[in-house]
Design a protein around this motif. Structure first.
Motif, PDB file in Angstrom:
ATOM      1  N   ASP A  93       8.706  -1.906  -0.010  1.00 20.73           N
ATOM      2  CA  ASP A  93       8.364  -3.141  -0.722  1.00 20.73           C
ATOM      3  C   ASP A  93       8.796  -3.127  -2.185  1.00 20.73           C
ATOM      4  O   ASP A  93       9.104  -4.171  -2.754  1.00 20.73           O
ATOM      5  N   VAL A  94       8.781  -1.941  -2.796  1.00 24.28           N
ATOM      6  CA  VAL A  94       9.019  -1.856  -4.241  1.00 24.28           C
ATOM      7  C   VAL A  94      10.255  -1.038  -4.576  1.00 24.28           C
ATOM      8  O   VAL A  94      11.215  -1.550  -5.146  1.00 24.28           O
ATOM      9  N   LEU A  95      10.246   0.228  -4.216  1.00 22.08           N
ATOM     10  CA  LEU A  95      11.294   1.140  -4.677  1.00 22.08           C
ATOM     11  C   LEU A  95      12.667   0.843  -4.088  1.00 22.08           C
ATOM     12  O   LEU A  95      13.684   1.051  -4.743  1.00 22.08           O
ATOM     13  N   LYS A  96      12.707   0.338  -2.853  1.00 20.22           N
ATOM     14  CA  LYS A  96      13.996   0.042  -2.222  1.00 20.22           C
ATOM     15  C   LYS A  96      14.281  -1.447  -2.163  1.00 20.22           C
ATOM     16  O   LYS A  96      15.219  -1.884  -1.485  1.00 20.22           O
ATOM     17  N   PHE A 144       6.707  -3.346 -13.936  1.00 21.11           N
ATOM     18  CA  PHE A 144       7.918  -4.044 -13.497  1.00 21.11           C
ATOM     19  C   PHE A 144       8.930  -2.997 -13.040  1.00 21.11           C
ATOM     20  O   PHE A 144       9.203  -2.039 -13.760  1.00 21.11           O
ATOM     21  N   PHE A 145       9.486  -3.206 -11.849  1.00 19.02           N
ATOM     22  CA  PHE A 145      10.463  -2.280 -11.276  1.00 19.02           C
ATOM     23  C   PHE A 145      11.792  -2.983 -11.074  1.00 19.02           C
ATOM     24  O   PHE A 145      11.838  -4.146 -10.694  1.00 19.02           O
ATOM     25  N   LYS A 146      12.864  -2.248 -11.335  1.00 15.26           N
ATOM     26  CA  LYS A 146      14.213  -2.715 -11.009  1.00 15.26           C
ATOM     27  C   LYS A 146      14.977  -1.504 -10.491  1.00 15.26           C
ATOM     28  O   LYS A 146      14.964  -0.439 -11.115  1.00 15.26           O
ATOM     29  N   ASP A 147      15.626  -1.684  -9.349  1.00  9.20           N
ATOM     30  CA  ASP A 147      16.393  -0.600  -8.709  1.00  9.20           C
ATOM     31  C   ASP A 147      15.553   0.661  -8.542  1.00  9.20           C
ATOM     32  O   ASP A 147      16.028   1.773  -8.760  1.00  9.20           O
ATOM     33  N   GLY A 148      14.278   0.474  -8.170  1.00 12.10           N
ATOM     34  CA  GLY A 148      13.406   1.611  -7.891  1.00 12.10           C
ATOM     35  C   GLY A 148      12.815   2.294  -9.109  1.00 12.10           C
ATOM     36  O   GLY A 148      12.083   3.271  -8.982  1.00 12.10           O
ATOM     37  N   ILE A 155       9.241 -18.553 -10.065  1.00  8.73           N
ATOM     38  CA  ILE A 155      10.447 -17.716 -10.045  1.00  8.73           C
ATOM     39  C   ILE A 155      11.156 -17.766  -8.698  1.00  8.73           C
ATOM     40  O   ILE A 155      12.293 -17.340  -8.586  1.00  8.73           O
ATOM     41  N   GLY A 156      10.463 -18.252  -7.671  1.00  4.59           N
ATOM     42  CA  GLY A 156      11.087 -18.371  -6.362  1.00  4.59           C
ATOM     43  C   GLY A 156      11.477 -17.031  -5.780  1.00  4.59           C
ATOM     44  O   GLY A 156      10.756 -16.054  -5.893  1.00  4.59           O
ATOM     45  N   GLU A 157      12.648 -16.994  -5.179  1.00  4.95           N
ATOM     46  CA  GLU A 157      13.100 -15.795  -4.464  1.00  4.95           C
ATOM     47  C   GLU A 157      13.827 -14.788  -5.361  1.00  4.95           C
ATOM     48  O   GLU A 157      14.337 -13.793  -4.879  1.00  4.95           O
ATOM     49  N   GLY A 158      13.859 -15.028  -6.665  1.00  4.08           N
ATOM     50  CA  GLY A 158      14.591 -14.148  -7.575  1.00  4.08           C
ATOM     51  C   GLY A 158      13.942 -12.801  -7.819  1.00  4.08           C
ATOM     52  O   GLY A 158      14.585 -11.857  -8.254  1.00  4.08           O
ATOM     53  N   ALA A 159      12.647 -12.716  -7.532  1.00  7.21           N
ATOM     54  CA  ALA A 159      11.910 -11.466  -7.733  1.00  7.21           C
ATOM     55  C   ALA A 159      10.723 -11.452  -6.791  1.00  7.21           C
ATOM     56  O   ALA A 159      10.371 -12.474  -6.208  1.00  7.21           O
ATOM     57  N   SER A 160      10.114 -10.286  -6.636  1.00 11.99           N
ATOM     58  CA  SER A 160       8.930 -10.150  -5.783  1.00 11.99           C
ATOM     59  C   SER A 160       7.734  -9.769  -6.640  1.00 11.99           C
ATOM     60  O   SER A 160       7.876  -9.058  -7.634  1.00 11.99           O
ATOM     61  N   ASP A 177       0.849  -1.178   0.000  1.00 13.06           N
ATOM     62  CA  ASP A 177       0.000   0.000   0.000  1.00 13.06           C
ATOM     63  C   ASP A 177       0.891   1.236   0.000  1.00 13.06           C
ATOM     64  O   ASP A 177       2.109   1.136  -0.076  1.00 13.06           O
ATOM     65  N   VAL A 178       0.254   2.398   0.088  1.00 14.76           N
ATOM     66  CA  VAL A 178       1.000   3.654   0.039  1.00 14.76           C
ATOM     67  C   VAL A 178       2.091   3.681   1.114  1.00 14.76           C
ATOM     68  O   VAL A 178       3.222   4.061   0.853  1.00 14.76           O
TER      69      VAL A 178
END
Length: 107
Positions: free
Chosen positions: A15-18, A80-84, A49-54, A8-9
């Motif tokens: 969870d995502v950007l960092k 899809f996000f990578k490194d924020g 994909i296991g623990e390789g991505a969220s 959430d906000v």
């Protein structure tokens, strides 16, 4: 085995950007039929994909400010996000293969 989480906000930044791993964010809503179709597909992708991505879900009804910030016009929308940074967007129900391929490109 990885599972699909929710964010959430308040938790989006951690969870995502960092997140050190690539992250697929599924923008969805409870009332959205195609979103319900996509749910089990994302569960399968997460286990494969296991623990390789969220993979995390953002309910647009509860988190309108995030949906607006990322220009969500229709749901389901997956970003899809990578490194924020947002690197790719898929709108609508996609195949498991397409979703996995998009995540694996970031891993």
């Amino acid at each position: 085995m990885s599972t699909v989480g929710k964010t959430d906000v308040a938790n989006f930044e951690s969870d995502v950007l960092k997140n050190a791993k690539p992250v697929l964010v599924d923008f969805w809503a409870e009332w959205c039929g195609p979103c319900k179709t996509l749910g089990p597909v994302l569960d399968e992708v997460a286990s494969e994909i296991g623990e390789g991505a969220s993979i995390v879900k953002v309910n647009v009804d509860d988190n309108g400010e995030l949906a607006q910030q990322y220009g969500i016009r229709g749901i389901p929308t997956m970003i899809f996000f990578k490194d924020g940074q947002a690197t790719k967007t898929l709108v609508g129900v996609q195949t498991k293969e397409e979703i996995k391929k998009s995540l694996e490109e970031l891993m």
